[in-house]
Design a protein around this motif. Sequence first.
Motif, PDB file in Angstrom:
ATOM      1  N   UNK A  46     -12.765  -4.438   3.972  1.00  0.00           N
ATOM      2  CA  UNK A  46     -13.812  -3.807   2.965  1.00  0.00           C
ATOM      3  C   UNK A  46     -13.022  -3.415   1.713  1.00  0.00           C
ATOM      4  N   UNK A  47     -13.750  -3.382   0.721  1.00  0.00           N
ATOM      5  CA  UNK A  47     -13.075  -2.843  -0.612  1.00  0.00           C
ATOM      6  C   UNK A  47     -13.124  -1.441  -0.412  1.00  0.00           C
ATOM      7  N   UNK A  48     -11.812  -1.061  -0.677  1.00  0.00           N
ATOM      8  CA  UNK A  48     -11.690   0.588  -0.809  1.00  0.00           C
ATOM      9  C   UNK A  48     -11.871   0.937  -2.184  1.00  0.00           C
ATOM     10  N   UNK A  49     -10.991   0.187  -3.062  1.00  0.00           N
ATOM     11  CA  UNK A  49     -11.010   0.429  -4.692  1.00  0.00           C
ATOM     12  C   UNK A  49     -10.867  -0.702  -5.453  1.00  0.00           C
ATOM     13  N   UNK A  63      -7.730  -5.366  12.024  1.00  0.00           N
ATOM     14  CA  UNK A  63      -7.508  -6.708  12.516  1.00  0.00           C
ATOM     15  C   UNK A  63      -6.853  -6.432  13.894  1.00  0.00           C
ATOM     16  N   UNK A  64      -6.701  -7.443  14.619  1.00  0.00           N
ATOM     17  CA  UNK A  64      -6.069  -7.276  16.038  1.00  0.00           C
ATOM     18  C   UNK A  64      -4.654  -7.987  16.022  1.00  0.00           C
ATOM     19  N   UNK A  72      -4.714  -1.910   7.601  1.00  0.00           N
ATOM     20  CA  UNK A  72      -3.926  -2.185   6.595  1.00  0.00           C
ATOM     21  C   UNK A  72      -4.613  -1.727   5.346  1.00  0.00           C
ATOM     22  N   UNK A  73      -4.114  -0.912   4.585  1.00  0.00           N
ATOM     23  CA  UNK A  73      -4.727  -0.796   3.287  1.00  0.00           C
ATOM     24  C   UNK A  73      -3.556  -1.383   2.473  1.00  0.00           C
ATOM     25  N   UNK A  74      -4.206  -2.421   1.500  1.00  0.00           N
ATOM     26  CA  UNK A  74      -3.415  -3.428   0.613  1.00  0.00           C
ATOM     27  C   UNK A  74      -4.029  -3.368  -0.528  1.00  0.00           C
ATOM     28  N   UNK A  75      -2.948  -3.467  -1.509  1.00  0.00           N
ATOM     29  CA  UNK A  75      -3.452  -3.613  -2.916  1.00  0.00           C
ATOM     30  C   UNK A  75      -2.973  -5.258  -3.365  1.00  0.00           C
ATOM     31  N   UNK A  76      -3.955  -5.792  -3.825  1.00  0.00           N
ATOM     32  CA  UNK A  76      -4.160  -7.197  -3.879  1.00  0.00           C
ATOM     33  C   UNK A  76      -3.916  -7.611  -5.263  1.00  0.00           C
ATOM     34  N   UNK A  91      -0.782   1.627   2.661  1.00  0.00           N
ATOM     35  CA  UNK A  91      -1.420   2.224   3.943  1.00  0.00           C
ATOM     36  C   UNK A  91      -1.315   1.548   5.381  1.00  0.00           C
ATOM     37  N   UNK A  92      -1.791   2.189   6.412  1.00  0.00           N
ATOM     38  CA  UNK A  92      -2.052   1.658   7.594  1.00  0.00           C
ATOM     39  C   UNK A  92      -0.872   1.574   8.792  1.00  0.00           C
TER      40      UNK A  92
END
Length: 153
Positions: A46-49, A63-64, A72-76, A91-92
């Motif tokens: 999901x898009x968080x920001x 994810x598993x 996992x919160x990621x900056x792309x 994060x995560x």
Amino acid sequence: MASPILAGKLEAEIKIKSDPDEFFQSFGGKAHKLPNLCSDKVHGVKVHQGDWKTKGSVKLWTYAIDGKVETLKERLTVDEENKTVTAEAVGGHILEQLKSYKASLQVIPKGQSNYAKWTIEYENINENEPAPTKYLHWLIHAGKDVDASLVKA
């Protein structure tokens, strides 16, 4: 006396049979389709920001891995020209195990074949921690699942 190694880099490459642009987009601008392409590994993205492609956008993954559900919160960062997607953990669960984590995918044409190259740059919290190879293995297997799903489509 050797000093402890806290940081490292892991790399792997797989041959892909699917369209290289589709494969690249599956992890870049169309990551929301991943739960359909490898549902046993990716439960949701999901898009968080921001949005799906803009540099600096933040996504939240569920994810598993190794039989456990993680987030996992990621900056792309998506580089269309070089067919590279880079995700930096912000994060995560992974940051409970590592001080820093950055994973990159580059789709590389080589003659008649195409390859997906995964690179993980990481820094352990302490020197007693092993390299995060489970995340590299996860990326390899998710990539193979996505490739197989795209070939069937």
